[in-house]
Design a protein around this motif. Structure first.
Motif, PDB file in Angstrom:
ATOM      1  N   ILE A 362      32.365  31.996  36.688  1.00 32.29           N
ATOM      2  CA  ILE A 362      33.579  31.208  36.912  1.00 32.29           C
ATOM      3  C   ILE A 362      34.817  32.058  36.659  1.00 32.29           C
ATOM      4  CG2 ILE A 362      34.895  29.194  36.154  1.00 32.29           C
ATOM      5  CD1 ILE A 362      32.201  27.912  35.377  1.00 32.29           C
ATOM      6  N   ALA A 363      34.757  32.921  35.627  1.00 37.10           N
ATOM      7  CA  ALA A 363      35.885  33.789  35.311  1.00 37.10           C
ATOM      8  C   ALA A 363      36.157  34.776  36.440  1.00 37.10           C
ATOM      9  CB  ALA A 363      35.626  34.536  34.007  1.00 37.10           C
ATOM     10  N   LEU A 364      35.102  35.296  37.059  1.00 35.29           N
ATOM     11  CA  LEU A 364      35.290  36.216  38.183  1.00 35.29           C
ATOM     12  C   LEU A 364      35.995  35.514  39.333  1.00 35.29           C
ATOM     13  CD1 LEU A 364      34.795  38.997  39.420  1.00 35.29           C
ATOM     14  CD2 LEU A 364      32.585  38.160  40.252  1.00 35.29           C
ATOM     15  N   TYR A 365      35.593  34.285  39.602  1.00 34.06           N
ATOM     16  CA  TYR A 365      36.273  33.501  40.640  1.00 34.06           C
ATOM     17  C   TYR A 365      37.741  33.285  40.271  1.00 34.06           C
ATOM     18  CZ  TYR A 365      37.771  29.328  43.197  1.00 34.06           C
ATOM     19  OH  TYR A 365      38.486  28.429  43.946  1.00 34.06           O
ATOM     20  N   ALA A 366      38.007  32.981  39.015  1.00 27.26           N
ATOM     21  CA  ALA A 366      39.386  32.728  38.577  1.00 27.26           C
ATOM     22  C   ALA A 366      40.252  33.974  38.681  1.00 27.26           C
ATOM     23  CB  ALA A 366      39.379  32.206  37.145  1.00 27.26           C
ATOM     24  N   LEU A 367      39.726  35.128  38.268  1.00 25.02           N
ATOM     25  CA  LEU A 367      40.561  36.330  38.266  1.00 25.02           C
ATOM     26  C   LEU A 367      40.769  36.884  39.678  1.00 25.02           C
ATOM     27  CD1 LEU A 367      39.042  39.398  38.507  1.00 25.02           C
ATOM     28  CD2 LEU A 367      37.956  38.554  36.437  1.00 25.02           C
ATOM     29  N   LEU A 368      39.801  36.641  40.583  1.00 29.12           N
ATOM     30  CA  LEU A 368      39.996  37.065  41.965  1.00 29.12           C
ATOM     31  C   LEU A 368      40.927  36.109  42.710  1.00 29.12           C
ATOM     32  CD1 LEU A 368      36.415  38.193  43.082  1.00 29.12           C
ATOM     33  CD2 LEU A 368      38.375  39.646  42.571  1.00 29.12           C
ATOM     34  N   SER A 369      40.632  34.810  42.611  1.00 28.08           N
ATOM     35  CA  SER A 369      41.404  33.824  43.373  1.00 28.08           C
ATOM     36  C   SER A 369      42.821  33.664  42.848  1.00 28.08           C
ATOM     37  CB  SER A 369      40.693  32.467  43.352  1.00 28.08           C
ATOM     38  OG  SER A 369      40.607  31.956  42.035  1.00 28.08           O
ATOM     39  N   GLY A 370      42.982  33.683  41.524  1.00 26.93           N
ATOM     40  CA  GLY A 370      44.307  33.487  40.951  1.00 26.93           C
ATOM     41  C   GLY A 370      44.925  34.744  40.397  1.00 26.93           C
ATOM     42  N   GLY A 371      44.254  35.897  40.564  1.00 29.34           N
ATOM     43  CA  GLY A 371      44.760  37.156  40.049  1.00 29.34           C
ATOM     44  C   GLY A 371      44.919  38.185  41.137  1.00 29.34           C
ATOM     45  N   VAL A 372      43.854  38.940  41.399  1.00 31.89           N
ATOM     46  CA  VAL A 372      43.926  40.057  42.341  1.00 31.89           C
ATOM     47  C   VAL A 372      44.334  39.602  43.739  1.00 31.89           C
ATOM     48  CG1 VAL A 372      42.604  41.932  43.406  1.00 31.89           C
ATOM     49  CG2 VAL A 372      42.176  41.308  41.033  1.00 31.89           C
ATOM     50  N   PHE A 373      43.575  38.664  44.309  1.00 31.57           N
ATOM     51  CA  PHE A 373      43.850  38.236  45.679  1.00 31.57           C
ATOM     52  C   PHE A 373      45.164  37.454  45.780  1.00 31.57           C
ATOM     53  CE2 PHE A 373      39.017  38.146  46.843  1.00 31.57           C
ATOM     54  CZ  PHE A 373      39.009  39.526  46.795  1.00 31.57           C
ATOM     55  N   MET A 374      45.454  36.636  44.772  1.00 28.99           N
ATOM     56  CA  MET A 374      46.696  35.863  44.815  1.00 28.99           C
ATOM     57  C   MET A 374      47.915  36.788  44.740  1.00 28.99           C
ATOM     58  SD  MET A 374      47.969  32.791  45.095  1.00 28.99           S
ATOM     59  CE  MET A 374      46.785  31.558  44.545  1.00 28.99           C
ATOM     60  N   PHE A 375      47.856  37.815  43.887  1.00 30.38           N
ATOM     61  CA  PHE A 375      48.950  38.775  43.790  1.00 30.38           C
ATOM     62  C   PHE A 375      49.174  39.454  45.138  1.00 30.38           C
ATOM     63  CE2 PHE A 375      50.291  43.201  43.080  1.00 30.38           C
ATOM     64  CZ  PHE A 375      51.518  42.991  42.456  1.00 30.38           C
ATOM     65  N   ALA A 376      48.096  39.919  45.762  1.00 35.40           N
ATOM     66  CA  ALA A 376      48.223  40.574  47.061  1.00 35.40           C
ATOM     67  C   ALA A 376      48.764  39.616  48.110  1.00 35.40           C
ATOM     68  CB  ALA A 376      46.866  41.131  47.493  1.00 35.40           C
ATOM     69  N   SER A 377      48.318  38.368  48.047  1.00 35.84           N
ATOM     70  CA  SER A 377      48.758  37.352  49.002  1.00 35.84           C
ATOM     71  C   SER A 377      50.263  37.105  48.900  1.00 35.84           C
ATOM     72  CB  SER A 377      47.985  36.052  48.745  1.00 35.84           C
ATOM     73  OG  SER A 377      48.473  35.004  49.543  1.00 35.84           O
ATOM     74  N   ILE A 378      50.757  36.965  47.682  1.00 35.91           N
ATOM     75  CA  ILE A 378      52.187  36.712  47.478  1.00 35.91           C
ATOM     76  C   ILE A 378      53.017  37.925  47.886  1.00 35.91           C
ATOM     77  CG2 ILE A 378      53.963  36.297  45.735  1.00 35.91           C
ATOM     78  CD1 ILE A 378      51.980  34.542  44.263  1.00 35.91           C
ATOM     79  N   GLN A 379      52.538  39.115  47.526  1.00 35.65           N
ATOM     80  CA  GLN A 379      53.274  40.333  47.883  1.00 35.65           C
ATOM     81  C   GLN A 379      53.359  40.497  49.395  1.00 35.65           C
ATOM     82  OE1 GLN A 379      54.758  40.854  44.847  1.00 35.65           O
ATOM     83  NE2 GLN A 379      54.585  43.014  45.306  1.00 35.65           N
ATOM     84  N   LEU A 380      52.257  40.267  50.085  1.00 30.22           N
ATOM     85  CA  LEU A 380      52.248  40.403  51.539  1.00 30.22           C
ATOM     86  C   LEU A 380      53.115  39.336  52.189  1.00 30.22           C
ATOM     87  CD1 LEU A 380      51.138  41.907  53.965  1.00 30.22           C
ATOM     88  CD2 LEU A 380      49.113  40.433  53.904  1.00 30.22           C
ATOM     89  N   GLY A 381      53.010  38.105  51.697  1.00 29.92           N
ATOM     90  CA  GLY A 381      53.833  37.026  52.232  1.00 29.92           C
ATOM     91  C   GLY A 381      55.312  37.294  52.033  1.00 29.92           C
ATOM     92  N   GLY A 382      55.675  37.827  50.868  1.00 32.43           N
ATOM     93  CA  GLY A 382      57.076  38.144  50.591  1.00 32.43           C
ATOM     94  C   GLY A 382      57.598  39.249  51.479  1.00 32.43           C
ATOM     95  N   ALA A 383      56.751  40.240  51.756  1.00 35.02           N
ATOM     96  CA  ALA A 383      57.165  41.345  52.620  1.00 35.02           C
ATOM     97  C   ALA A 383      57.431  40.866  54.047  1.00 35.02           C
ATOM     98  CB  ALA A 383      56.088  42.431  52.622  1.00 35.02           C
ATOM     99  N   LEU A 384      56.632  39.896  54.500  1.00 33.71           N
ATOM    100  CA  LEU A 384      56.792  39.395  55.860  1.00 33.71           C
ATOM    101  C   LEU A 384      57.892  38.345  55.974  1.00 33.71           C
ATOM    102  CD1 LEU A 384      53.020  39.058  56.798  1.00 33.71           C
ATOM    103  CD2 LEU A 384      54.627  40.758  57.674  1.00 33.71           C
ATOM    104  N   TYR A 385      58.172  37.657  54.858  1.00 34.10           N
ATOM    105  CA  TYR A 385      59.125  36.549  54.892  1.00 34.10           C
ATOM    106  C   TYR A 385      60.505  37.008  55.346  1.00 34.10           C
ATOM    107  CZ  TYR A 385      62.069  32.679  53.342  1.00 34.10           C
ATOM    108  OH  TYR A 385      62.972  31.654  53.291  1.00 34.10           O
ATOM    109  N   GLY A 386      60.926  38.176  54.886  1.00 34.81           N
ATOM    110  CA  GLY A 386      62.270  38.649  55.227  1.00 34.81           C
ATOM    111  C   GLY A 386      62.451  38.947  56.693  1.00 34.81           C
ATOM    112  N   SER A 387      61.403  39.404  57.379  1.00 44.56           N
ATOM    113  CA  SER A 387      61.529  39.765  58.786  1.00 44.56           C
ATOM    114  C   SER A 387      61.231  38.594  59.715  1.00 44.56           C
ATOM    115  CB  SER A 387      60.602  40.944  59.104  1.00 44.56           C
ATOM    116  OG  SER A 387      59.270  40.630  58.749  1.00 44.56           O
ATOM    117  N   TYR A 388      60.141  37.877  59.439  1.00 45.71           N
ATOM    118  CA  TYR A 388      59.763  36.736  60.279  1.00 45.71           C
ATOM    119  C   TYR A 388      58.971  35.766  59.426  1.00 45.71           C
ATOM    120  CZ  TYR A 388      57.712  34.072  64.153  1.00 45.71           C
ATOM    121  OH  TYR A 388      57.323  33.066  65.001  1.00 45.71           O
ATOM    122  N   ALA A 389      59.629  34.714  58.954  1.00 47.77           N
ATOM    123  CA  ALA A 389      59.058  33.813  57.952  1.00 47.77           C
ATOM    124  C   ALA A 389      57.699  33.222  58.346  1.00 47.77           C
ATOM    125  CB  ALA A 389      60.052  32.704  57.621  1.00 47.77           C
ATOM    126  N   PRO A 390      57.528  32.704  59.593  1.00 46.12           N
ATOM    127  CA  PRO A 390      56.227  32.115  59.938  1.00 46.12           C
ATOM    128  C   PRO A 390      55.066  33.099  59.836  1.00 46.12           C
ATOM    129  CG  PRO A 390      57.894  31.452  61.525  1.00 46.12           C
ATOM    130  CD  PRO A 390      58.512  32.506  60.667  1.00 46.12           C
TER     131      PRO A 390
END
Length: 419
Positions: A362-390
């Motif tokens: 369960i901890a592995l799921y938590a650290l991947l879903s809410g840690g590693v992958f979530m961090f990458a997801s937010i960073q990528l979304g933020g990088a794209l938001y400035g140029s083309y939000a959708p």
């Protein structure tokens, strides 16, 4: 067991604990950035703090899970994590400057998220021993998130942003008061194994909707001499399913961080945006109640697959429209993104992982879903938001779609004979 007053009290306490724990997230996730703004932080710095806050759990969560699997002292670990969180929330108002606030936030996110795999582990063990359903307990968490979000929004709008801190402190105190009432079924190999026998199961025997374990399948034999987390990562079908579910969960990154800014800029009012969130939460809660029947019929891995497909459709649709009616229809698919996906991976872990390794899984799921992958997801979304939000939503659709081949590979490996 049903007539045991202690069992009933423990079950009620666990339902209440889920309500309070997720209620705290219901005030901190949407409103803590607003409190940071009231302290003079600019949006860029707030974005840095929010993004980096997902990283500390990568280290703390597996360590706490390891201790829990080795010692079974879930209650002491939960109480310690909550007490540390309480101290840190009390320190927030006395901190000035971005550096201090970032430091407190990182420490908070090193201890508070570590509670989640412990309570999930306790819930699935208690569910077997006492006849309670994990999905109902998790639905209480979703209700807590929604109720506290609405209450917090009203209090902050009526008074000021300091109510973010007041509500958080009160909810942590309430969680601490519940800890001593929680069931003692969380110790590996004790209450859970009794629950297995009471429900007619034997260790290693899957229930309805799951195929029997075969050599090389997803069922773990459990070797007490090895590290629990090593047992988990060395089991490829399990690892692939955890990775797939984590990708689906992490695809919420753009929704959590930039969707409100995008929708507001597109002309939607805060009232409409709140309605869209409520639609998603309602569908999520309702699905938790029907998830056990679906899981028993089709199996966990196929619900993860369905959740990935529906989540990809949801994000692709939200990237293409800002019409409130169409968006509301797409938000209904949150029942798969959160409820279906979360219920499925916990169900899978419950039936394929031995007791001594469950918290680590369960901890592995938590650290991947809410840690590693979530961090990458937010960073990528933020990088794209400035140029083309959708494009942020389109990328999240791709993130969810990447879970599909992982599930198919996991199922192929699970059914493959050991040659």
């Amino acid at each position: 067991m049903r007539g045991n007053p202690d069992a009933r009290q423990g079950a009620i306490a666990l339902h209440g604990f889920y309500f309070l724990y997720y209620g705290l997230q219901g005030v901190s996730i949407p409103f803590l950035p607003l409190w940071f703004a009231s302290r003079g932080l600019d949006p860029a710095m707030i974005g840095v703090i929010v993004a980096t806050s997902f990283l500390p759990k990568i280290l703390s969560t597996p360590v706490v899970a390891h201790v829990a699997d080795q010692t079974g002292r879930a209650h002491a670990l939960i109480a310690s994590a909550l007490a540390a969180s309480l101290v840190l929330f009390i320190c927030y108002p006395f901190m000035h400057g971005a550096g201090w606030l970032l430091g407190i936030t990182l420490l908070l996110n090193a201890v508070f998220p570590a509670v989640l795999p412990l309570m999930d582990r306790m819930a699935i063990a208690s569910g077997r021993a006492q006849g309670n359903s994990y999905t109902v307990m998790r639905a209480c968490g979703s209700l807590g998130f929604a109720v506290v979000t609405l209450a917090g929004g009203y209090l902050i709008k009526t008074f000021d942003a300091d109510w973010v801190m007041w509500l958080s402190i009160l909810l942590i105190i309430a969680c601490l008061a519940c800890v001593r009432l929680l069931p003692r079924a969380g110790r590996p190999g004790s209450g859970e194994e009794l629950g297995r026998r009471a429900s007619g199961e034997t260790p290693g025997r899957p229930t309805s909707g799951e195929m029997p374990g075969q050599p090389g399948s997803g069922d773990m034999p459990g070797r007490p001499g090895r590290l629990p987390m090593l047992e988990v990562v060395c089991n490829w079908p399990l690892l692939m399913c955890i990775g797939a579910a984590s990708l689906v969960q992490a695809s919420n990154g753009f929704l959590y961080s930039y969707s409100t800014l995008y929708w507001t800029a597109s002309g939607l009012s805060t009232a409409v945006i709140s309605m869209l969130w409520v639609v998603g939460v309602i569908s999520e809660v309702l699905f938790f109640f029907v998830a056990p029947k679906i899981l028993a019929r089709i199996g966990a891995q196929w619900l993860i697959l369905a959740s990935a497909v529906m989540t990809a459709i949801r994000w692709a649709g939200l990237s293409a429209t800002t019409d409130p009616a169409q968006m509301a229809a797409l938000q209904v698919l949150q029942c798969f993104t959160l409820a279906g996906n979360n219920a499925a991976i916990i169900w899978y872990i419950t039936r394929h992982v031995p007791a001594a390794c469950k918290t680590s899984a369960i901890a592995l799921y938590a650290l991947l879903s809410g840690g590693v992958f979530m961090f990458a997801s937010i960073q990528l979304g933020g990088a794209l938001y400035g140029s083309y939000a959708p494009a942020g939503f389109m990328t999240m659709a791709a993130c969810a779609a990447c879970a599909i081949p992982l599930v198919l590979y996991a199922e192929k490996q699970r059914l493959k004979p050991n040659t």
